[in-house]
Write an enzyme that holds these catalytic residues in place. Structure first.
Site, PDB file in Angstrom:
ATOM      1  N   GLY A   1      46.181   8.037  35.951  1.00 33.87           N
ATOM      2  CA  GLY A   1      44.732   8.033  36.123  1.00 33.87           C
ATOM      3  C   GLY A   1      44.079   8.887  35.054  1.00 33.87           C
ATOM      4  N   ASN A   2      42.904   9.394  35.385  1.00 33.98           N
ATOM      5  CA  ASN A   2      42.118  10.148  34.399  1.00 33.98           C
ATOM      6  C   ASN A   2      42.887  11.341  33.819  1.00 33.98           C
ATOM      7  OD1 ASN A   2      40.167  12.710  34.161  1.00 33.98           O
ATOM      8  ND2 ASN A   2      39.202  10.893  33.316  1.00 33.98           N
TER       9      ASN A   2
ATOM     10  N   LYS B   1      35.051  21.653  48.542  1.00 31.75           N
ATOM     11  CA  LYS B   1      35.639  20.312  48.331  1.00 31.75           C
ATOM     12  C   LYS B   1      35.103  19.379  49.398  1.00 31.75           C
ATOM     13  CE  LYS B   1      38.741  18.502  45.495  1.00 31.75           C
ATOM     14  NZ  LYS B   1      38.977  18.934  44.107  1.00 31.75           N
TER      15      LYS B   1
ATOM     16  N   GLY C   1      51.644   9.665  37.611  1.00 38.97           N
ATOM     17  CA  GLY C   1      50.236   9.284  37.658  1.00 38.97           C
ATOM     18  C   GLY C   1      49.840   8.623  36.358  1.00 38.97           C
TER      19      GLY C   1
HETATM   20  P1  NAD Z   1      42.838   9.076  39.480  1.00 40.69           P
HETATM   21  O1  NAD Z   1      42.375   8.437  40.729  1.00 40.69           O
HETATM   22  O2  NAD Z   1      42.132   8.774  38.198  1.00 40.69           O
HETATM   23  O3  NAD Z   1      44.385   8.753  39.234  1.00 40.69           O
HETATM   24  C1  NAD Z   1      45.355   8.957  40.185  1.00 40.69           C
HETATM   25  C2  NAD Z   1      46.614   8.300  39.658  1.00 40.69           C
HETATM   26  O4  NAD Z   1      47.699   8.597  40.539  1.00 40.69           O
HETATM   27  C3  NAD Z   1      46.546   6.788  39.549  1.00 40.69           C
HETATM   28  O5  NAD Z   1      47.111   6.410  38.317  1.00 40.69           O
HETATM   29  C4  NAD Z   1      47.454   6.278  40.669  1.00 40.69           C
HETATM   30  O6  NAD Z   1      48.060   5.064  40.331  1.00 40.69           O
HETATM   31  C5  NAD Z   1      48.446   7.423  40.735  1.00 40.69           C
HETATM   32  N1  NAD Z   1      49.148   7.556  42.007  1.00 40.69           N
HETATM   33  C6  NAD Z   1      48.654   7.582  43.250  1.00 40.69           C
HETATM   34  N2  NAD Z   1      49.634   7.727  44.151  1.00 40.69           N
HETATM   35  C7  NAD Z   1      50.778   7.789  43.446  1.00 40.69           C
HETATM   36  C8  NAD Z   1      52.147   7.913  43.781  1.00 40.69           C
HETATM   37  N3  NAD Z   1      52.529   8.028  45.051  1.00 40.69           N
HETATM   38  N4  NAD Z   1      53.056   7.944  42.787  1.00 40.69           N
HETATM   39  C9  NAD Z   1      52.674   7.828  41.502  1.00 40.69           C
HETATM   40  N5  NAD Z   1      51.403   7.704  41.115  1.00 40.69           N
HETATM   41  C10 NAD Z   1      50.482   7.679  42.074  1.00 40.69           C
HETATM   42  O7  NAD Z   1      42.858  10.653  39.776  1.00 40.69           O
HETATM   43  P2  NAD Z   1      42.784  11.840  38.734  1.00 40.69           P
HETATM   44  O8  NAD Z   1      41.360  12.207  38.544  1.00 40.69           O
HETATM   45  O9  NAD Z   1      43.630  11.553  37.557  1.00 40.69           O
HETATM   46  O10 NAD Z   1      43.450  13.017  39.599  1.00 40.69           O
HETATM   47  C11 NAD Z   1      44.859  13.206  39.689  1.00 40.69           C
HETATM   48  C12 NAD Z   1      45.146  14.564  40.308  1.00 40.69           C
HETATM   49  O11 NAD Z   1      44.518  15.574  39.521  1.00 40.69           O
HETATM   50  C13 NAD Z   1      44.638  14.787  41.725  1.00 40.69           C
HETATM   51  O12 NAD Z   1      45.527  15.645  42.407  1.00 40.69           O
HETATM   52  C14 NAD Z   1      43.305  15.495  41.508  1.00 40.69           C
HETATM   53  O13 NAD Z   1      42.917  16.261  42.630  1.00 40.69           O
HETATM   54  C15 NAD Z   1      43.689  16.366  40.346  1.00 40.69           C
HETATM   55  N6  NAD Z   1      42.550  16.840  39.561  1.00 40.69           N
HETATM   56  C16 NAD Z   1      41.693  15.960  38.967  1.00 40.69           C
HETATM   57  C17 NAD Z   1      40.638  16.457  38.205  1.00 40.69           C
HETATM   58  C18 NAD Z   1      39.725  15.557  37.443  1.00 40.69           C
HETATM   59  O14 NAD Z   1      38.880  16.069  36.700  1.00 40.69           O
HETATM   60  N7  NAD Z   1      39.857  14.251  37.532  1.00 40.69           N
HETATM   61  C19 NAD Z   1      40.448  17.848  38.095  1.00 40.69           C
HETATM   62  C20 NAD Z   1      41.351  18.703  38.701  1.00 40.69           C
HETATM   63  C21 NAD Z   1      42.400  18.180  39.434  1.00 40.69           C
END
Ligand code: NAD
Length: 428
Positions: free
Chosen positions: A221-222, A107, A219
């Site tokens: 996000g993605n 990471k 959340g």
């Molecule tokens: P992202 O940046 O697209 O979205 C993150 C989201 O979390 C945003 O909507 C933001 O507004 C929200 N957020 C941040 N702080 C917050 C809080 N305190 N309360 C509520 N919402 C909050 O990120 P992502 O890619 O969706 O990743 C989210 C999680 O999933 C992370 O822990 C990441 O490590 C994990 N993850 C992501 C992937 C991937 O492929 N994107 C793969 C495995 C794990």
């Protein structure tokens, strides 16, 4: 990351120690697996748009590569720490092992806030990160990918810098590339869909139809969006989502009992996932405090934002109606909260199983890149479904046979696979 008292690495080690005891692992294997094999900390000097100079801190942790090259994303986050990166690299090792793909765990991260950086400054950070570590990463050493606040464009800049340094094309250096530039179709959906493939199987083994369920998601996000999309397609109803508001430096929950509408919310969401409160009210959403997503009377909770979100202080607020907690985020639940989830008899699909869809698709990206032949989206998602479904059932069967909590069962499978690879290589 937000709570200075929380240490993700201590938590990852505590989870590991518990299972190492269960498996009666010998001392040298424990010593090897409780810490990263290697880690790099470095400075990234950047010329800012106004001509000033600024130094950003970058990290890469390579936890274990006994089963294959390291694999793991790069986060851009203002509260990034070396311990967060260490913990996440360890979770990547278990994640690749639980879905049985031939990759190890790594990471990376940079302490920065992309919200306050121009695209040019972000490009300079991406290229600077690669320059500092170009000799220690690569297609057969350690393969980066996107994570929180990084995207395919960041990956392409990093690839371009790596190829410029090494003087040749190395499409296997990084995954999460844009489609058409070596990226895989389906990667954007993969993590969120993977979360729902495992949820669908969990509901199936408990004899529940998704159409009879409701969910609350942390959340937007993605991961959260694609999880919501597929869960809704299966007939489930999401009634609450929460997201971070950059302007207020606070999070909010948005609830609509009749069900949220993903497309509608997307039209009032900024590029970082923050939802416009006033516009949401206009669409009939109640705007609640950020923490309230966890208190909703739903069947399913999906934390899909950050680590350390289900803790001793708020786990007690979970409604008795909740029967499933499916961890889209990495490390959302603390060990103390786990104890309460067990008492409450909540079925947990642990993070490194539930969100393994992303890395599985990244692995598919590498496979397609090596063949120089790219599958259509349906083929990618079908293969993903099959991998996630088998991984879920392997963990579930172990949990039933050995009478283990799902998280412990997933750890048992992963740690046994990684420990075996280390033993076979003569490392311990
Ligand atoms: P992202 O940046 O697209 O979205 C993150 C989201 O979390 C945003 O909507 C933001 O507004 C929200 N957020 C941040 N702080 C917050 C809080 N305190 N309360 C509520 N919402 C909050 O990120 P992502 O890619 O969706 O990743 C989210 C999680 O999933 C992370 O822990 C990441 O490590 C994990 N993850 C992501 C992937 C991937 O492929 N994107 C793969 C495995 C794990």
């Amino acid at each position: 990351m937000a709570d200075p008292g929380f240490n993700a690495f201590a938590m990852a080690q505590a989870q590991f120690d518990k299972v190492a005891d269960l498996l009666e692992l010998d001392e040298s294997t424990r010593e090897l697996l409780r810490n990263p094999l290697r880690e790099y900390h470095f400075s990234i000097p950047i010329t800012m748009d106004d001509g000033s100079h600024k130094v950003f801190r970058g990290f890469r942790s390579q936890h274990n590569d006994a089963r294959g090259p390291g694999k793991g994303g790069i986060r851009f986050h203002p509260q990034e720490t070396a311990d967060t990166v260490r913990a996440l690299s360890m979770w990547m090792t278990w994640k690749c092992a639980v879905v049985d793909i031939p990759l190890g765990g790594a990471k990376g991260g940079v302490i920065c806030n992309p919200h306050n950086l121009s695209m040019r400054e972000q490009e300079a950070i991406c290229r600077g990160w690669v320059r500092q570590i170009a000799k220690n990463i690569g297609p057969i050493q350690d393969v980066p990918a996107p994570d929180v606040m990084t995207n395919p464009q960041h990956m392409l800049w990093m690839l371009d810098e790596y190829e410029a340094i090494h003087g040749a094309k190395y499409p296997g250096f990084i995954t999460g590339k844009p489609v058409g530039m070596g990226g895989s179709l389906g990667r954007t959906e993969a993590t969120g869909y993977g979360v729902i493939f495992t949820l669908r199987e969990a509901l199936k083994v408990k004899g529940i139809d998704p159409k009879d369920t409701t969910a609350s998601v942390q959340g937007f996000g993605n991961v959260a969006r694609h999880a919501i999309q597929l869960y809704t397609k299966l007939g489930g109803k999401v009634i609450c989502v929460s997201s971070w508001d950059e302007a207020d430096q606070a999070s909010y929950s948005f609830r609509r009992i009749s069900g949220i509408n993903l497309d509608e919310l997307m039209t009032i969401t900024d590029k970082f996932g923050g939802i416009d409160k006033e516009k949401a009210k206009g669409l009939g959403y109640e705007v609640l405090s950020g923490g309230e997503w966890i208190e909703q009377e739903v069947d399913i909770l999906i934390p899909a934002a950050l680590e350390n979100q289900v803790r001793e202080d708020n786990v007690v607020k979970i409604s008795p109606k909740v029967k499933f907690l499916v961890e889209g985020a990495n490390g959302p639940t603390t060990p103390a909260a786990d104890k309460v989830l067990i008492e409450k008899n909540i079925f947990v699909v642990p993070d490194f199983l539930a969100n393994a869809g992303g890395v599985t698709c990244s692995y598919f990206e590498q496979v397609q890149g090596n063949m120089n032949y790219f599958w259509d989206k349906e083929e990618v998602l079908t293969k993903l479904d099959s991998k996630m479904t088998s991984a879920f059932h392997a963990v579930y069967d172990t949990s039933v046979k050995k009478k283990l909590y799902m998280r412990d069962a997933a750890y048992v499978i992963s740690i046994m696979r990684v420990a075996q690879a280390c033993h076979d290589r003569g490392w311990c």
